[in-house]
Design an enzyme around this catalytic site. Structure first.
Site, short mmCIF file in Angstrom:
data_model
loop_
_atom_site.label_atom_id
_atom_site.label_comp_id
_atom_site.label_asym_id
_atom_site.label_seq_id
_atom_site.Cartn_x
_atom_site.Cartn_y
_atom_site.Cartn_z
N LYS A 71 0.80 -1.23 0.00
CA LYS A 71 0.00 0.00 0.00
C LYS A 71 0.85 1.29 0.00
CE LYS A 71 -4.34 -0.52 2.05
NZ LYS A 71 -5.26 -0.65 3.19
N ASP A 108 -10.07 4.05 1.77
CA ASP A 108 -10.37 3.43 3.08
C ASP A 108 -11.13 4.39 4.00
OD1 ASP A 108 -9.48 0.83 2.86
OD2 ASP A 108 -7.45 1.26 3.57
#
Ligand code: NAP
Length: 279
Positions: A71, A108
């Protein structure tokens, strides 16, 4: 012979990846909306990440989700990075643009907020301080999102205190760092309480924090969704709090990617939850 349109492909890239629920989720939406496309899990080792991202658009991939451990690394490889991904320091959604550029976003935080708005419509993030357990990658997304929706103060506690201190220097004066041993006290007066640690997950130690100071009016949520109802949520619910599990965050964070890659904004509803749970 006429040229047939290319079938769009998307993937979730991680290492390991077999546990990911994203293929079940996107596969369900593709079937539900009758879209000719495919979404697959891709186990890519760190040393192969760059090469994989270079070759994928040539093979017909229009985008990808990214999970651990890539990520952060994808930000160094992306050509265009959204403000929120830059602020969080990580990306979870990639778009292979037609002009050849790699676009990186982080959904997110938006998924976290959308989950709470859907499952606790009365929740008001501005009503009081938020108390956040943990200071890892997921905490960064949660904190950025809580600031964006107007939380007046965010108290953070983390086993490794310097990680929480780093969040304070990145996110500013709204952040208060609390010592791990003082964790139960930070619940006092908090109107939003979030576990972003991996404690409580199946196979990990239980997340145990005395909840005596927890307000009955607080909204309590856990990012862990295996099990769906964590011990922490069960305890909070027994105190009368509204609780929201973490599965909805996973479902909602996937919406912008699916829409961008496959051209349809998918709905997150009970049927979607069941499709993922039963996979
Ligand atoms: P991460 O960057 O590795 O951070 C892990 C966090 O858990 C850190 O704060 C760490 O504290 C804490 N922790 C781990 N073991 C601990 C222990 N034994 N005692 C106390 N604290 C401990 O991971 P992440 O990406 O932030 O993910 C955290 C959790 O959120 C995972 O369970 C992940 O599956 C979940 N998650 C869910 C969603 C969703 O959509 N629902 C999205 C993202 C993540 P230290 O800093 O002290 O190590």
């Amino acid at each position: 012979m006429t040229d047939l349109p290319r079938i769009p492909l998307a993937a979730v890239i991680g290492h390991p990846i077999a546990h990911s629920r994203s293929p079940a989720l996107h596969g369900y939406w593709l079937r539900r909306y009758g879209i000719k496309g495919h979404y697959i899990p891709m186990d890519v080792a760190t040393q192969d990440l760059q090469q994989a991202l270079e070759i994928m658009p040539k093979l017909g991939f229009v985008g990808a989700n990214v999970t651990l451990p890539h990520k952060e690394a994808v930000l160094k490889l992306a050509d265009v990075i959204t403000d929120r991904a830059a602020l969080i320091g990580a990306a979870n959604t990639l778009i292979f643009r037609a002009d050849g550029r790699l676009h990186a976003d982080n959904t997110d935080g938006a998924g976290f907020i959308a989950n709470l708005r859907q499952n606790a419509p009365q929740w008001d993030p501005t009503a009081g301080p938020a108390a956040v357990f943990g200071a890892g990658g997921a905490a960064r997304a949660v904190i950025a999102a809580l600031i964006e929706v107007g939380a007046p103060e965010i108290r953070i506690v983390n086993r490794t205190r310097p990680r929480a201190e780093a969040l304070r220097s990145d996110f500013g004066a709204k952040i208060t760092v609390v010592d791990w041993v003082q964790a139960p006290n930070m619940l006092e007066g908090a109107s939003t309480v979030v576990n972003t640690t991996s404690l409580g997950m199946t196979g990990k130690s239980e997340f145990r924090v005395p909840l005596d100071a927890l307000e009955r009016t607080a909204l309590v949520t856990d990012l862990v969704y295996t099990p769906l109802k964590t011990h922490f949520l069960i305890e909070a619910e027994s105190k009368g709090c509204t609780v929201v599990d973490g599965l909805g965050m996973l479902l909602h964070q996937a919406v912008p990617g699916f829409e961008r890659w496959f051209g349809k904004r998918p709905e997150v509803d009970e049927a979607t939850r069941q499709a993922v749970l039963s996979a």
